[in-house]
Design an enzyme around this catalytic site. Structure first.
Site, mmCIF file in Angstrom:
data_model
loop_
_atom_site.group_PDB
_atom_site.id
_atom_site.type_symbol
_atom_site.label_atom_id
_atom_site.label_comp_id
_atom_site.label_asym_id
_atom_site.label_seq_id
_atom_site.Cartn_x
_atom_site.Cartn_y
_atom_site.Cartn_z
ATOM 1 N N CYS A 43 0.828 -1.212 0.000
ATOM 2 C CA CYS A 43 0.000 0.000 0.000
ATOM 3 C C CYS A 43 0.860 1.259 0.000
ATOM 4 C CB CYS A 43 -0.920 -0.025 1.217
ATOM 5 S SG CYS A 43 -1.968 1.416 1.323
ATOM 6 N N CYS A 48 -1.664 1.851 -2.886
ATOM 7 C CA CYS A 48 -2.604 2.956 -2.627
ATOM 8 C C CYS A 48 -1.957 4.343 -2.632
ATOM 9 C CB CYS A 48 -3.268 2.790 -1.268
ATOM 10 S SG CYS A 48 -3.357 1.119 -0.616
ATOM 11 N N LYS A 51 -0.083 5.502 -5.917
ATOM 12 C CA LYS A 51 -1.157 5.546 -6.919
ATOM 13 C C LYS A 51 -1.999 6.802 -6.757
ATOM 14 C CE LYS A 51 -4.969 4.142 -5.903
ATOM 15 N NZ LYS A 51 -5.631 2.858 -5.861
ATOM 16 N N TYR A 177 -9.619 -2.689 -10.887
ATOM 17 C CA TYR A 177 -9.481 -1.276 -10.528
ATOM 18 C C TYR A 177 -8.080 -0.733 -10.801
ATOM 19 C CZ TYR A 177 -7.213 -2.289 -5.998
ATOM 20 O OH TYR A 177 -6.341 -2.684 -5.023
ATOM 21 N N GLU A 181 -7.456 2.541 -13.025
ATOM 22 C CA GLU A 181 -6.806 3.708 -12.426
ATOM 23 C C GLU A 181 -5.582 4.137 -13.228
ATOM 24 O OE1 GLU A 181 -8.165 2.990 -7.785
ATOM 25 O OE2 GLU A 181 -6.245 2.210 -8.435
ATOM 26 N N HIS A 435 -26.539 21.713 0.778
ATOM 27 C CA HIS A 435 -26.730 22.319 -0.533
ATOM 28 C C HIS A 435 -25.718 23.443 -0.756
ATOM 29 C CE1 HIS A 435 -29.000 23.245 -4.109
ATOM 30 N NE2 HIS A 435 -28.995 24.522 -3.781
ATOM 31 N N GLU A 440 -25.882 15.515 -1.739
ATOM 32 C CA GLU A 440 -27.265 15.709 -1.274
ATOM 33 C C GLU A 440 -28.249 14.864 -2.100
ATOM 34 O OE1 GLU A 440 -29.137 19.597 -1.873
ATOM 35 O OE2 GLU A 440 -27.618 20.090 -3.371
HETATM 36 C C1 LIG Z 1 -1.343 -0.618 -7.581
HETATM 37 C C2 LIG Z 1 -2.139 -0.934 -6.338
HETATM 38 C C3 LIG Z 1 -3.045 -0.023 -5.870
HETATM 39 C C4 LIG Z 1 -3.775 -0.291 -4.729
HETATM 40 N N1 LIG Z 1 -4.666 0.642 -4.289
HETATM 41 C C5 LIG Z 1 -5.388 0.398 -3.166
HETATM 42 C C6 LIG Z 1 -6.286 1.376 -2.660
HETATM 43 O O1 LIG Z 1 -6.439 2.451 -3.247
HETATM 44 N N2 LIG Z 1 -6.968 1.110 -1.541
HETATM 45 C C7 LIG Z 1 -6.823 -0.089 -0.854
HETATM 46 O O2 LIG Z 1 -7.457 -0.283 0.183
HETATM 47 N N3 LIG Z 1 -5.977 -1.046 -1.321
HETATM 48 C C8 LIG Z 1 -5.262 -0.818 -2.448
HETATM 49 N N4 LIG Z 1 -4.380 -1.777 -2.902
HETATM 50 C C9 LIG Z 1 -4.327 -3.081 -2.197
HETATM 51 C C10 LIG Z 1 -3.480 -3.008 -0.937
HETATM 52 O O3 LIG Z 1 -2.213 -2.493 -1.264
HETATM 53 C C11 LIG Z 1 -3.362 -4.380 -0.326
HETATM 54 O O4 LIG Z 1 -4.642 -4.947 -0.144
HETATM 55 C C12 LIG Z 1 -2.660 -4.338 1.023
HETATM 56 O O5 LIG Z 1 -1.379 -3.783 0.905
HETATM 57 C C13 LIG Z 1 -2.582 -5.742 1.630
HETATM 58 O O6 LIG Z 1 -1.902 -5.681 2.837
HETATM 59 P P1 LIG Z 1 -1.116 -6.961 3.364
HETATM 60 O O7 LIG Z 1 -0.668 -6.645 4.756
HETATM 61 O O8 LIG Z 1 -1.908 -8.177 3.152
HETATM 62 O O9 LIG Z 1 0.142 -7.114 2.391
HETATM 63 P P2 LIG Z 1 1.241 -6.069 1.918
HETATM 64 O O10 LIG Z 1 0.903 -4.694 2.249
HETATM 65 O O11 LIG Z 1 1.533 -6.412 0.513
HETATM 66 O O12 LIG Z 1 2.505 -6.444 2.800
HETATM 67 C C14 LIG Z 1 3.142 -7.681 2.687
HETATM 68 C C15 LIG Z 1 4.598 -7.491 3.068
HETATM 69 O O13 LIG Z 1 5.192 -8.765 3.291
HETATM 70 C C16 LIG Z 1 6.518 -8.741 2.819
HETATM 71 N N5 LIG Z 1 6.929 -10.125 2.608
HETATM 72 C C17 LIG Z 1 6.406 -11.014 1.722
HETATM 73 N N6 LIG Z 1 7.006 -12.225 1.877
HETATM 74 C C18 LIG Z 1 7.912 -12.084 2.880
HETATM 75 C C19 LIG Z 1 8.831 -12.969 3.502
HETATM 76 N N7 LIG Z 1 8.913 -14.270 3.144
HETATM 77 N N8 LIG Z 1 9.630 -12.500 4.491
HETATM 78 C C20 LIG Z 1 9.554 -11.185 4.864
HETATM 79 N N9 LIG Z 1 8.691 -10.308 4.314
HETATM 80 C C21 LIG Z 1 7.883 -10.761 3.339
HETATM 81 C C22 LIG Z 1 6.404 -7.923 1.534
HETATM 82 O O14 LIG Z 1 7.656 -7.392 1.154
HETATM 83 C C23 LIG Z 1 5.420 -6.843 1.967
HETATM 84 O O15 LIG Z 1 6.072 -5.695 2.476
HETATM 85 C C24 LIG Z 1 -3.605 -1.529 -4.033
HETATM 86 C C25 LIG Z 1 -2.685 -2.463 -4.507
HETATM 87 C C26 LIG Z 1 -1.962 -2.170 -5.653
HETATM 88 C C27 LIG Z 1 -0.965 -3.181 -6.144
#
Ligand SMILES: Cc1cc2nc3c(=O)[nH]c(=O)nc-3n(C[C@H](O)[C@H](O)[C@H](O)COP(=O)(O)OP(=O)(O)OC[C@H]3O[C@@H](n4cnc5c(N)ncnc54)[C@H](O)[C@@H]3O)c2cc1C
Length: 451
Positions: A43, A48, A51, A177, A181, A435, A440
């Protein structure tokens, strides 16, 4: 639990992992979090936040145009992509430091590196083994690419945030999405955009009126949307990337961005070896408490492929911390999750689509309004806003609320509270509007559209 090095070992410091770790630590648990790439996860670093910053950047062109009707003359307009990247990167670096500070202040042990599960109570990072009462898989997801000829010439959203140059022409492939976007972002920055989607209409899962309205408005802006368009191969030819479609047509471009889906990032984590059940997409299968088939291993966020949004991952992280260390077994609530598409114009949605509501409730009333926003009277912009309410006739409850138009995300966030509280149409009607606003309209629609 003291027999272990930690009470909770979180793999992945993204949206969900950071929240679960911080809150667990605040409950008194001994927590470690391993992160292999970037603090804050997708994110903050490749989702997010960057973006939305790009969306802001791409709006100015329209704003300059619109200002003329209000008496403004705007001087020379020049856009410098490297300046946007530089400023965006600086902000993301700052956020990375904020996340580090939040974890440190909460007393969470931060470990840099890739973690693997050795057994249900042991995790290894760079050869160092640590024992833990519980393991949390919060590893997120990663873009998936189809296996077609020339796919190596395409980029994903990950690379789109770091392009050296803004292309003159771009083909965006996908109908979710993220694709929508990026089509809007590139177009707003002056790029000629073609968006290709293999289905009949993009944004599957959103209300049909939302999908159709957005397609119409994006086309009005000049984005070349092509549905039922399947890519056969991508070819590099004399400086061009040529996208060949299955119907025999071809499109020459400077950039091909694939946004055709994301897979849970769960490979090579050691999950299969310890017996964690996963589905055919590689998502960790969990119960309502985010517990996997191995009792000491839990999973949240995109790694579980439930509702892949940051606030949902955070809610799951909060619920897990409460369950494990707060003395209160808690399930994250996945009902009526509002969402936005930061398209141009924007989309905001909460609750059921019309099709879902008809299936669930049978008799529903639909209220729909299409209008030209006040600002567009002087700007001369042809863009129209669409708002829609779906009401269960038997209970009078508003079960769906959808919008395409400026600030749709901001507006729908407020109405999401009303839906969560079970508001009825009578209560919507009893609410006085503000308004003049677009919002609204949601409290002044009185006559259902004909069935
Ligand atoms: C282009 C784009 C736009 C988006 N826009 C939105 C938005 O506007 N609004 C919204 O709500 N969501 C949005 N999302 C979705 C949102 O980013 C994800 O749903 C959210 O980040 C999920 O959180 P998470 O904690 O599951 O994983 P993540 O935030 O992906 O975190 C996972 C972390 O785990 C780490 N990791 C993975 N494997 C290992 C390992 N073996 N050892 C150590 N670290 C590891 C990764 O490096 C990463 O930092 C967007 C996604 C993308 C790709």
């Amino acid at each position: 639990m003291a027999a272990y090095d930690f009470d909770l070992f979180t793999i992945g410091a993204g949206s969900g992992g950071v929240r679960a770790s911080r809150v667990s630590s605040a409950y008194g648990a001994r927590v470690a979090v391993a992160e292999e790439r970037y603090l804050g996860g997708t994110c903050v670093n490749a989702g997010c936040i960057p973006k939305k910053l790009f969306v802001y950047a791409s709006h100015f062109f329209d704003d300059f145009e619109d200002s003329a009707g209000f008496g403004w003359t705007v001087g020379e307009r020049k856009f410098e992509w490297p300046a946007l990247l530089r400023n965006k990167d600086a902000e993301i670096e700052r956020l990375g430091r904020v996340y580090a500070g939040l974890l440190d202040d909460a007393g969470v042990t931060r470990i840099e590196g890739r973690a693997r599960i050795v057994d249900p109570h042991t995790v290894e990072v760079d050869g160092r083994r640590m024992t833990t009462g519980n393991i949390l898989v919060a590893t997120g997801s990663w873009p998936s690419l189809p296996r077609i000829d020339g796919i190596e010439h395409a980029i994903t959203s990950n690379e789109a945030f770091h392009l050296e140059r803004l292309p003159r022409r771009a083909v965006v492939v996908g109908g979710g999405y993220i694709a929508v976007e990026f089509a809007g972002i590139f177009h707003g920055l002056g790029v000629d955009v073609v968006e290709l989607y293999r289905g009949p209409l993009f944004l599957r899962g959103f209300d049909d009126d939302v999908r159709a309205t957005l397609a119409e408005e994006m086309r009005r802006k000049g984005i070349d949307l092509r549905f039922d368009a399947r890519v056969a191969k991508i070819e590099k030819r004399a400086g061009d990337l040529v996208v060949h479609l299955e119907d025999g047509s071809a499109i020459a471009s400077d950039l091909v961005l694939y946004a055709t889906g994301r897979d849970p990032l769960t490979a090579d984590l050691g999950l299969e070896a310890v017996g964690v059940a996963m589905n055919d997409r590689g998502a960790v299968v969990v119960d309502g408490y985010s517990r996997s088939s191995v009792p000491s291993i839990w999973a949240i966020g995109d790694a579980t492929d439930r509702i892949n949004l940051t606030p949902v991952a955070i809610a799951e992280g909060m619920a897990l911390a409460k369950t494990l260390f707060g003395g209160e077994a808690t399930q994250a609530d996945h009902a009526d999750v509002p969402s936005a598409v930061f398209s141009q114009p924007a989309v905001g949605s909460v609750g059921l689509t019309e099709a879902e509501a008809r299936q669930r409730y049978g008799a529903v009333d639909i209220y729909r309004s299409r209008f030209r926003a006040l600002k567009n009277t002087l700007s001369g912009r042809g863009e129209r806003t669409m708002m829609k309410l779906i009401v269960d006739r038997a209970s009078d409850r508003v079960v769906g609320c959808h919008m395409v138009g400026p600030e749709a995300g901001e507006i729908i966030q407020g109405f999401a509270v009303a839906l969560k509280c079970g508001a009825t149409k009578v209560q919507f009607d009893a609410t006085i509007g503000i308004h003049p606003t677009s919002a609204e309209e949601f409290v002044t629609m009185r006559t259902p559209v004909a069935d």
